[in-house]
Design a protein around this motif. Structure first.
Motif, mmCIF file in Angstrom:
data_model
loop_
_atom_site.group_PDB
_atom_site.id
_atom_site.type_symbol
_atom_site.label_atom_id
_atom_site.label_comp_id
_atom_site.label_asym_id
_atom_site.label_seq_id
_atom_site.Cartn_x
_atom_site.Cartn_y
_atom_site.Cartn_z
ATOM 1 N N SER A 144 1.828 1.364 -3.860
ATOM 2 C CA SER A 144 0.842 1.201 -4.934
ATOM 3 C C SER A 144 0.205 2.521 -5.356
ATOM 4 O O SER A 144 -0.253 2.665 -6.493
ATOM 5 C CB SER A 144 -0.246 0.203 -4.523
ATOM 6 N N TRP A 145 0.189 3.524 -4.460
ATOM 7 C CA TRP A 145 -0.365 4.828 -4.838
ATOM 8 C C TRP A 145 0.385 5.430 -6.016
ATOM 9 O O TRP A 145 -0.153 6.246 -6.771
ATOM 10 C CB TRP A 145 -0.297 5.796 -3.653
ATOM 11 N N LYS A 158 -8.791 -5.249 -6.854
ATOM 12 C CA LYS A 158 -8.602 -3.925 -7.461
ATOM 13 C C LYS A 158 -8.536 -3.999 -8.984
ATOM 14 O O LYS A 158 -8.671 -2.984 -9.665
ATOM 15 C CB LYS A 158 -7.314 -3.286 -6.941
ATOM 16 N N GLU A 183 0.818 -1.211 0.000
ATOM 17 C CA GLU A 183 0.000 0.000 0.000
ATOM 18 C C GLU A 183 0.854 1.263 0.000
ATOM 19 O O GLU A 183 0.448 2.309 -0.512
ATOM 20 C CB GLU A 183 -0.932 0.017 1.224
ATOM 21 N N VAL A 186 -5.976 -7.276 -2.657
ATOM 22 C CA VAL A 186 -5.225 -6.714 -3.785
ATOM 23 C C VAL A 186 -5.855 -7.125 -5.105
ATOM 24 O O VAL A 186 -6.045 -6.301 -6.011
ATOM 25 C CB VAL A 186 -3.750 -7.166 -3.735
#
Length: 616
Positions: A190-191, A355, A187, A352
């Motif tokens: 991943s942004w 998404k 996390e 995950v």
């Protein structure tokens, strides 16, 4: 849309086009778990199956194990762009560590946290970033269609713009991006791609997906060396109370864990190590920031062991008592390592996959597929399994009935038997060989028993994987080993599960023999038992041990075996140096089951290599 519109850029091997069509059809309703042997050509098959999706405006995220591997699928996409009727933009994406021009000015390799520190601190003043912000025409770069990381980096360097943030701009128009697992599962990273790349409209391809089952997603490690360096930093700052506090931590670590044997482990309590003084952690972090700032202003690496230790203690304290997270002290190479070990892969990963529009998991070693799917938290899937193309013309497979690494320690007598056995094999195959050991511990025992000397006496040059080997050093070792292919006088010694036992290609004469010294079961330490207990809690007593202990070991062994057979024209001798492999045949590649013969270690000089039967 039919695949017939596109040209497969290679002469199709058996089942390739059939599997591509099956993947394309399956993705309409479910995820895909593809298990296919080395040499099948999984990457081109999956790309081919996704061309209609790209044509409809879909996008692809291709996840690989490490940043160093991101160019590999992109080069394959280049072939499709050049030889098929496909038009798309594909790019390799690398982290700041590889892409920051400011960091390169330090003249040494910085780690991710150090480069991030430089970037966040200097971005507003960074000439490369500001030049990119002013605007740059990168249409000529995009016109290439396929961009490896080095192509993006070199173009940006010449234009004097930031390569990393140029990548972020390119992401907005790319159809395909290849990146490391971390950008998908972490996390905190991943942004980086979320804003530029619409994941919900993308298909995720997870390459070498067997690595997912034991990801340490929230993990970190500090050593006795980290603690000692942190104390020195506190002393240099004349922070006497902090130096005394860290000295107490050292004392507690020594008292608690000095009696541990090599590779033994024990649970630790961070609160106990710091005597309950949590307020000192924040003070330590502030001092660490001072050290980073001071070193950066002096033109040095902005590294601080104080800062690292503070972050570690903060994380460890927050995780204490957390279900699925173990805090483990272990002794490795004579030094105590304190580890945060996150075992919650299925719980974290299940969120995950949601998404993405669909996910394709692929590897040569996923069996049993049902167990793999359960441990990574994927439910809506269809398995596609491809049988091996290998037969007796490709491989001679032997299980040695009087060798084993079973037990707490490898005896001197058994180690000598292994060295004798390997010597006989080397004399017989007269070609580049890899000895993959059950662990670094077994590797050391074989070297102590004379493996290097025995091999050298037979004319072989010995290359040994070290635990702390850098990527550059490993690349140089591998290149030297490959260069001995024509002479056939290279011996590679490395642990199963290490950097040489999976993820590398050694086709043809580069590797003609694999000798597995033992089965890579984890040593039955506190750490191993915690992992098994957690999996038993999740999946039940019967499955827990299989999922946490048996299956991972046999996947490592299967990966190691696969280094020698990379195409239907490769030939190799496979020696399974442990009689216990007979107990796990269903978990090994199909050709191993079909071709295996039992043999004594004293008879290994009579084995018959497949190239003596037929030359492919």
């Amino acid at each position: 849309m039919s695949l017939s519109k596109y040209k497969f850029p290679y002469k199709p091997r058996p089942r390739q086009l059939e599997v591509a069509s099956e993947i394309q059809e399956t993705l309409k309703t479910a995820n895909v778990i593809l298990e296919a042997p080395t040499g099948f050509g999984k990457t081109p098959v999956v790309i081919y199956s996704l061309l209609p999706f790209l044509d409809r405006g879909g996008r692809i995220v291709w996840a690989v194990r490490t940043g160093n591997e991101t160019d590999r699928p992109i080069e394959e996409f280049r072939v499709f762009r050049e030889k098929s009727n496909a038009r798309f933009i594909a790019m390799s994406f690398r982290g700041k560590k590889d892409m920051c021009l400011l960091a390169k000015e330090f003249g040494e390799t910085l780690d991710y946290s150090e480069v991030s520190y430089i970037c966040s601190r200097e971005r507003k003043r960074c000439p490369y970033y500001n030049r990119l912000e002013e605007g740059v025409d990168y249409s000529i770069l995009l016109s290439r269609g396929v961009l490896t990381y080095s192509e993006v980096y070199e173009w940006a360097r010449k234009k004097k713009v930031c390569p990393y943030f140029l990548q972020r701009e390119l992401l907005k128009v790319a159809d395909v991006v290849s990146l490391s697992y971390n950008y998908v599962v972490d996390e905190n990273l991943s942004w980086t791609i979320k804003g530029a790349f619409p994941l919900s409209q993308s298909i995720l391809v997870v390459d070498e997906a067997h690595n997912l089952t034991q990801l340490n997603l929230g993990g970190d490690t500090v050593t006795e060396g980290t603690i000692e360096r942190a104390k020195r930093e506190a002393e240099e700052l004349e922070a006497r109370d902090m130096a005394e506090f860290i000295d107490k931590i050292q004392e507690n670590v020594e008292k608690e864990f000095s009696s541990l044997g090599e590779e033994e482990s024990q649970v630790f309590s961070p609160l106990k190590l710091i005597d309950g003084r949590e307020e000192m952690i924040e003070k330590m972090k502030i001092l660490g920031e001072e050290v980073r700032d001071m070193r950066f202003r002096e033109g040095k690496r902005p590294h601080s062991s104080l800062y690292h230790l503070a972050n570690f203690l903060e994380e460890a304290t927050s995780y204490e008592g957390e279900r699925g997270v173990a805090l483990i002290a272990e002794k490795i190479d004579g030094k105590i390592h304190l580890n945060i070990w996150d075992m919650r892969s299925s719980e974290i990963l299940s969120n995950v996959w949601k998404k993405f529009r669909r996910v394709i998991f692929m590897s040569g070693t996923l069996s049993p597929i049902e167990a793999f799917a359960e441990t990574i938290g994927v439910k809506n899937y269809k398995p596609i399994s491809v049988p091996s193309p290998y037969d007796e013309t490709n491989a001679s497979v032997y299980i040695v009935k009087d060798l084993t690494t079973r037990g707490e320690e490898l005896s001197q007598e058994m180690a000598r038997k292994y060295v004798e056995a390997i010597g006989k094999v080397l004399e017989r195959v007269k070609g580049n060989t890899a000895v993959f050991t059950a662990s670094y511990r077994i590797q050391l025992k074989l070297l102590e028993a004379g493996l290097r000397e025995t091999s050298q006496q037979k004319g072989y040059q010995v290359f040994v994987e070290k635990r702390d080997m850098s990527g550059q050093e490993a690349g140089e070792v591998l290149q030297e080993f490959k260069e001995l292919a024509d002479e056939g006088k290279g011996l590679l010694v490395a642990p199963m599960g290490g950097r040489f036992a999976e993820g590398i290609d050694l086709p043809g004469k580069e590797l003609v023999c694999v000798f597995l010294a033992g089965i890579p079961f984890e040593k039955p330490t506190v750490k191993t038992n915690l992992y098994i207990s957690y999996y038993e809690e999740l999946y039940g007593e019967g499955k827990g041990r299989l999922y946490a202990y048996i299956y991972p070991a046999l996947r490592k062994a299967s990966q190691a075996i696969g280094r020698a057979l990379r195409s239907p024209r490769d030939q190799a001798v496979i020696i399974l140096g442990d009689h216990r492999y007979n107990n796990y045949l269903p978990l090994l590649p199909d050709y191993v089951r079909e071709l295996r013969q039992e043999i004594s270690h004293t008879k290994l000089d009579h084995i018959q290599p497949p190239w003596e039967k037929i030359r492919l």
